[in-house]
Design a protein around this motif. Sequence first.
Motif, PDB file in Angstrom:
ATOM      1  N   THR A 249      45.445   7.828 -23.959  1.00  0.00           N
ATOM      2  CA  THR A 249      46.161   7.940 -24.692  1.00  0.00           C
ATOM      3  C   THR A 249      45.556   6.739 -25.434  1.00  0.00           C
ATOM      4  OG1 THR A 249      47.552   6.161 -23.983  1.00  0.00           O
ATOM      5  CG2 THR A 249      48.437   8.427 -23.843  1.00  0.00           C
ATOM      6  N   GLN A 250      44.599   6.134 -25.493  1.00  0.00           N
ATOM      7  CA  GLN A 250      43.928   4.848 -26.079  1.00  0.00           C
ATOM      8  C   GLN A 250      42.266   5.840 -26.942  1.00  0.00           C
ATOM      9  OE1 GLN A 250      45.041   1.901 -26.521  1.00  0.00           O
ATOM     10  NE2 GLN A 250      46.572   2.944 -25.448  1.00  0.00           N
ATOM     11  N   HIS A 251      42.791   7.146 -26.556  1.00  0.00           N
ATOM     12  CA  HIS A 251      41.352   7.546 -27.377  1.00  0.00           C
ATOM     13  C   HIS A 251      42.012   9.382 -27.772  1.00  0.00           C
ATOM     14  CE1 HIS A 251      38.913   5.016 -25.137  1.00  0.00           C
ATOM     15  NE2 HIS A 251      38.618   4.456 -25.684  1.00  0.00           N
ATOM     16  N   HIS A 252      40.878   9.346 -29.670  1.00  0.00           N
ATOM     17  CA  HIS A 252      41.129  10.961 -29.423  1.00  0.00           C
ATOM     18  C   HIS A 252      40.190  12.289 -29.070  1.00  0.00           C
ATOM     19  CE1 HIS A 252      43.920   8.849 -32.453  1.00  0.00           C
ATOM     20  NE2 HIS A 252      42.843   7.658 -32.406  1.00  0.00           N
ATOM     21  N   ILE A 253      40.794  12.489 -28.208  1.00  0.00           N
ATOM     22  CA  ILE A 253      39.852  13.584 -27.100  1.00  0.00           C
ATOM     23  C   ILE A 253      40.514  15.173 -27.784  1.00  0.00           C
ATOM     24  CG2 ILE A 253      39.378  14.519 -25.218  1.00  0.00           C
ATOM     25  CD1 ILE A 253      40.177  11.658 -23.984  1.00  0.00           C
ATOM     26  N   HIS A 254      38.926  15.641 -28.553  1.00  0.00           N
ATOM     27  CA  HIS A 254      39.628  17.463 -28.804  1.00  0.00           C
ATOM     28  C   HIS A 254      38.200  17.953 -28.949  1.00  0.00           C
ATOM     29  CE1 HIS A 254      37.189  14.970 -31.673  1.00  0.00           C
ATOM     30  NE2 HIS A 254      36.781  16.168 -32.218  1.00  0.00           N
ATOM     31  N   ALA A 286      32.655   8.763 -21.020  1.00  0.00           N
ATOM     32  CA  ALA A 286      32.880   8.257 -22.777  1.00  0.00           C
ATOM     33  C   ALA A 286      33.919   7.222 -22.977  1.00  0.00           C
ATOM     34  CB  ALA A 286      32.689   9.927 -22.690  1.00  0.00           C
ATOM     35  N   ILE A 287      35.052   7.287 -22.514  1.00  0.00           N
ATOM     36  CA  ILE A 287      36.666   6.791 -22.460  1.00  0.00           C
ATOM     37  C   ILE A 287      35.522   5.079 -21.787  1.00  0.00           C
ATOM     38  CG2 ILE A 287      38.560   5.972 -21.571  1.00  0.00           C
ATOM     39  CD1 ILE A 287      39.256   9.184 -21.030  1.00  0.00           C
ATOM     40  N   LYS A 288      35.207   5.014 -21.041  1.00  0.00           N
ATOM     41  CA  LYS A 288      35.274   3.434 -20.301  1.00  0.00           C
ATOM     42  C   LYS A 288      33.955   2.787 -21.187  1.00  0.00           C
ATOM     43  CE  LYS A 288      33.320   3.243 -16.362  1.00  0.00           C
ATOM     44  NZ  LYS A 288      32.346   3.078 -14.849  1.00  0.00           N
ATOM     45  N   TYR A 289      33.200   4.058 -22.508  1.00  0.00           N
ATOM     46  CA  TYR A 289      32.012   2.581 -23.039  1.00  0.00           C
ATOM     47  C   TYR A 289      32.465   3.157 -25.087  1.00  0.00           C
ATOM     48  CZ  TYR A 289      28.761   2.339 -19.092  1.00  0.00           C
ATOM     49  OH  TYR A 289      28.707   1.698 -18.100  1.00  0.00           O
ATOM     50  N   SER A 290      33.753   3.557 -24.854  1.00  0.00           N
ATOM     51  CA  SER A 290      33.891   3.450 -26.395  1.00  0.00           C
ATOM     52  C   SER A 290      35.415   2.662 -26.608  1.00  0.00           C
ATOM     53  CB  SER A 290      34.326   5.036 -26.205  1.00  0.00           C
ATOM     54  OG  SER A 290      33.614   6.156 -26.245  1.00  0.00           O
ATOM     55  N   PRO A 291      35.506   2.092 -27.676  1.00  0.00           N
ATOM     56  CA  PRO A 291      36.349   1.482 -28.005  1.00  0.00           C
ATOM     57  C   PRO A 291      37.335   2.324 -28.351  1.00  0.00           C
ATOM     58  CG  PRO A 291      34.810   1.400 -30.710  1.00  0.00           C
ATOM     59  CD  PRO A 291      34.408   2.741 -28.839  1.00  0.00           C
ATOM     60  N   ALA A 292      38.929   2.079 -28.529  1.00  0.00           N
ATOM     61  CA  ALA A 292      40.053   2.282 -28.247  1.00  0.00           C
ATOM     62  C   ALA A 292      40.045   3.185 -30.149  1.00  0.00           C
ATOM     63  CB  ALA A 292      41.174   1.331 -28.283  1.00  0.00           C
ATOM     64  N   TRP A 313      29.449  19.876 -24.502  1.00  0.00           N
ATOM     65  CA  TRP A 313      28.737  18.172 -24.425  1.00  0.00           C
ATOM     66  C   TRP A 313      30.115  17.232 -24.889  1.00  0.00           C
ATOM     67  CZ3 TRP A 313      28.859  22.336 -28.564  1.00  0.00           C
ATOM     68  CH2 TRP A 313      29.236  22.709 -29.319  1.00  0.00           C
ATOM     69  N   VAL A 314      29.800  16.411 -24.625  1.00  0.00           N
ATOM     70  CA  VAL A 314      30.371  15.290 -24.233  1.00  0.00           C
ATOM     71  C   VAL A 314      30.345  14.088 -25.622  1.00  0.00           C
ATOM     72  CG1 VAL A 314      32.189  13.426 -23.346  1.00  0.00           C
ATOM     73  CG2 VAL A 314      31.604  15.782 -22.237  1.00  0.00           C
ATOM     74  N   LYS A 315      30.572  14.151 -26.690  1.00  0.00           N
ATOM     75  CA  LYS A 315      29.708  13.116 -27.690  1.00  0.00           C
ATOM     76  C   LYS A 315      31.279  11.888 -27.743  1.00  0.00           C
ATOM     77  CE  LYS A 315      28.772  13.254 -32.500  1.00  0.00           C
ATOM     78  NZ  LYS A 315      28.388  14.000 -33.612  1.00  0.00           N
ATOM     79  N   ASP A 316      30.382  10.948 -27.738  1.00  0.00           N
ATOM     80  CA  ASP A 316      31.378   9.794 -28.420  1.00  0.00           C
ATOM     81  C   ASP A 316      30.753   8.276 -29.032  1.00  0.00           C
ATOM     82  OD1 ASP A 316      29.714   6.892 -27.112  1.00  0.00           O
ATOM     83  OD2 ASP A 316      30.024   7.971 -25.082  1.00  0.00           O
ATOM     84  N   GLN A 317      31.692   7.672 -29.506  1.00  0.00           N
ATOM     85  CA  GLN A 317      31.361   6.525 -30.546  1.00  0.00           C
ATOM     86  C   GLN A 317      31.380   5.253 -30.046  1.00  0.00           C
ATOM     87  OE1 GLN A 317      35.055   7.524 -32.900  1.00  0.00           O
ATOM     88  NE2 GLN A 317      33.611   9.007 -35.017  1.00  0.00           N
ATOM     89  N   GLY A 318      31.078   5.793 -28.966  1.00  0.00           N
ATOM     90  CA  GLY A 318      31.143   4.094 -28.000  1.00  0.00           C
ATOM     91  C   GLY A 318      29.371   2.792 -28.418  1.00  0.00           C
ATOM     92  N   ILE A 319      29.579   2.363 -27.016  1.00  0.00           N
ATOM     93  CA  ILE A 319      27.718   1.080 -27.663  1.00  0.00           C
ATOM     94  C   ILE A 319      26.461   1.538 -27.401  1.00  0.00           C
ATOM     95  CG2 ILE A 319      29.718  -0.464 -27.336  1.00  0.00           C
ATOM     96  CD1 ILE A 319      28.932  -0.477 -23.892  1.00  0.00           C
ATOM     97  N   GLY A 371      24.529   1.057 -29.971  1.00  0.00           N
ATOM     98  CA  GLY A 371      25.935   0.751 -30.729  1.00  0.00           C
ATOM     99  C   GLY A 371      25.664   2.481 -32.010  1.00  0.00           C
ATOM    100  N   SER A 372      24.885   3.180 -31.533  1.00  0.00           N
ATOM    101  CA  SER A 372      25.610   4.186 -31.699  1.00  0.00           C
ATOM    102  C   SER A 372      25.636   5.518 -31.369  1.00  0.00           C
ATOM    103  CB  SER A 372      24.663   4.830 -32.660  1.00  0.00           C
ATOM    104  OG  SER A 372      23.128   3.845 -33.623  1.00  0.00           O
ATOM    105  N   GLY A 373      26.467   5.195 -30.024  1.00  0.00           N
ATOM    106  CA  GLY A 373      27.511   6.661 -29.234  1.00  0.00           C
ATOM    107  C   GLY A 373      26.045   7.089 -28.849  1.00  0.00           C
ATOM    108  N   SER A 374      26.629   7.671 -27.715  1.00  0.00           N
ATOM    109  CA  SER A 374      26.404   8.796 -26.694  1.00  0.00           C
ATOM    110  C   SER A 374      26.708  10.804 -26.854  1.00  0.00           C
ATOM    111  CB  SER A 374      26.405   8.193 -25.196  1.00  0.00           C
ATOM    112  OG  SER A 374      25.667   6.780 -25.473  1.00  0.00           O
ATOM    113  N   THR A 375      25.883  11.384 -26.450  1.00  0.00           N
ATOM    114  CA  THR A 375      26.158  12.558 -26.605  1.00  0.00           C
ATOM    115  C   THR A 375      25.256  13.033 -25.547  1.00  0.00           C
ATOM    116  OG1 THR A 375      26.237  12.973 -28.806  1.00  0.00           O
ATOM    117  CG2 THR A 375      26.067  15.369 -27.438  1.00  0.00           C
ATOM    118  N   PHE A 376      25.978  13.579 -24.416  1.00  0.00           N
ATOM    119  CA  PHE A 376      26.194  14.483 -22.719  1.00  0.00           C
ATOM    120  C   PHE A 376      25.794  15.852 -22.934  1.00  0.00           C
ATOM    121  CE2 PHE A 376      26.568   9.839 -21.802  1.00  0.00           C
ATOM    122  CZ  PHE A 376      25.977   8.856 -20.957  1.00  0.00           C
ATOM    123  N   TYR A 377      24.484  16.243 -22.912  1.00  0.00           N
ATOM    124  CA  TYR A 377      24.955  17.299 -22.635  1.00  0.00           C
ATOM    125  C   TYR A 377      24.760  18.707 -21.443  1.00  0.00           C
ATOM    126  CZ  TYR A 377      23.873  16.931 -28.426  1.00  0.00           C
ATOM    127  OH  TYR A 377      23.896  16.569 -28.908  1.00  0.00           O
TER     128      TYR A 377
END
Length: 391
Positions: A249-254, A286-292, A313-319, A371-377
């Motif tokens: 519930t802390q992240h917007h997953i789509h 992605a959840i672990k390394y991304s801000p709420a 792919w899984v793309k986040d806006q994390g560290i 500082g720019s997030g990660s995308t795993f393919y």
Amino acid sequence: MDNPDITHIRQYAESMIEHLPIGVALYDASNLRLLKANALFHPFFSQFWHPGRAVGHLLTDWQPRSRASDLMAIFRTVAETGIPYHVEEFPSPQPDLSYWNWTLDPVRDHDGRIIQLLQTVIDVTQQVIARQQSETTRSPHLQKSWEGEAELQRQEVHALLSITSHEMRTPITAIQGFADILLQQVGQGEDLGTEQNRYFIQGIVEQCQRLTRLSNEMLDASRLLLHLEHLDLLPILTRVVKSQVLLSTQHHIHLVLEDIDEHERITGYFDEGRIIQIMNNLINNAIKYSPASSEIEIGLRRHGEQSEEVLVWVKDQGIGIPTSELPHIFTRFHRAHPTQRSISGLGIGLYLVNELVIRHGGYVWVESAEGSGSTFYVLLPLIGEKEPITG
């Protein structure tokens, strides 16, 4: 009076937890009272406390005074910050000296509030004692070569134990989350027969089945065998995302489908349980390394000139991940941010992803900048292409 369906679900979950091959204890996050503990957790009780008496009592009541204050600090930190805690080879002196790997994780309600703490423990006494004895009994001229061999064996045993603990925490937390939501809704007078509640009940059943499979198969985890079937990948991916949306519930997953209709079939030879494992590990990472409140995108599209492969792919806006760490990110026990003690992890999740993707005949990689997030393919073959590795 409890609803019979809820009572049955609770009994099923409690029976499953009692027979897990790891120790499990559940605490109230507000006051650290013990709510339940299975048989393999019993060595953690003080010698003056019968396990049955400890339920309902504060952590400080049944822990030895010598370490109660340190444990309280750890438990309070997890309850207040939501940051999981992990310790290896923790010594427990009663009734006999033993060593344990243990973790402490927050359990949240559907509003994201931390309501309980889940502790899991694995006995590693035999491995520790064997290593200690061997180190003192080997003759000097064999010591160097033996140490190398023993270290490799120790790492393999530790890897298996770590993988077991790592993989079991997710379904245990999911079961607790689904059950808590159902209990709250029933308490508010809601009907269990709603579509959403049926989904929660199905989620509990699926996670219990997953735990059963893990209990039976994790002893063979080092080989990571696949059970391949002719399956449609899209429904599997959709269920994983839907489950993560409900639990995270802390992240917007789509989910994003590129040039794919939601009713289109994406067929290949897959191990459904392992595909779920791959996706859950990537999303949880992605959840672990991304801000709420940040976005996490899960995507799917066909790949290749003849669409003979599919790209997930899984793309986040994390560290993000430092450039120097990228070549090692899928290595067992490697963590990209080892200095960040606020983020727990064993360095197992991405290693498992890589191994399982390879055994499907696929390939996994990451694109990231600090500082720019990660995308795993994840690139997977469809029918008629690469042969998966089954042994």
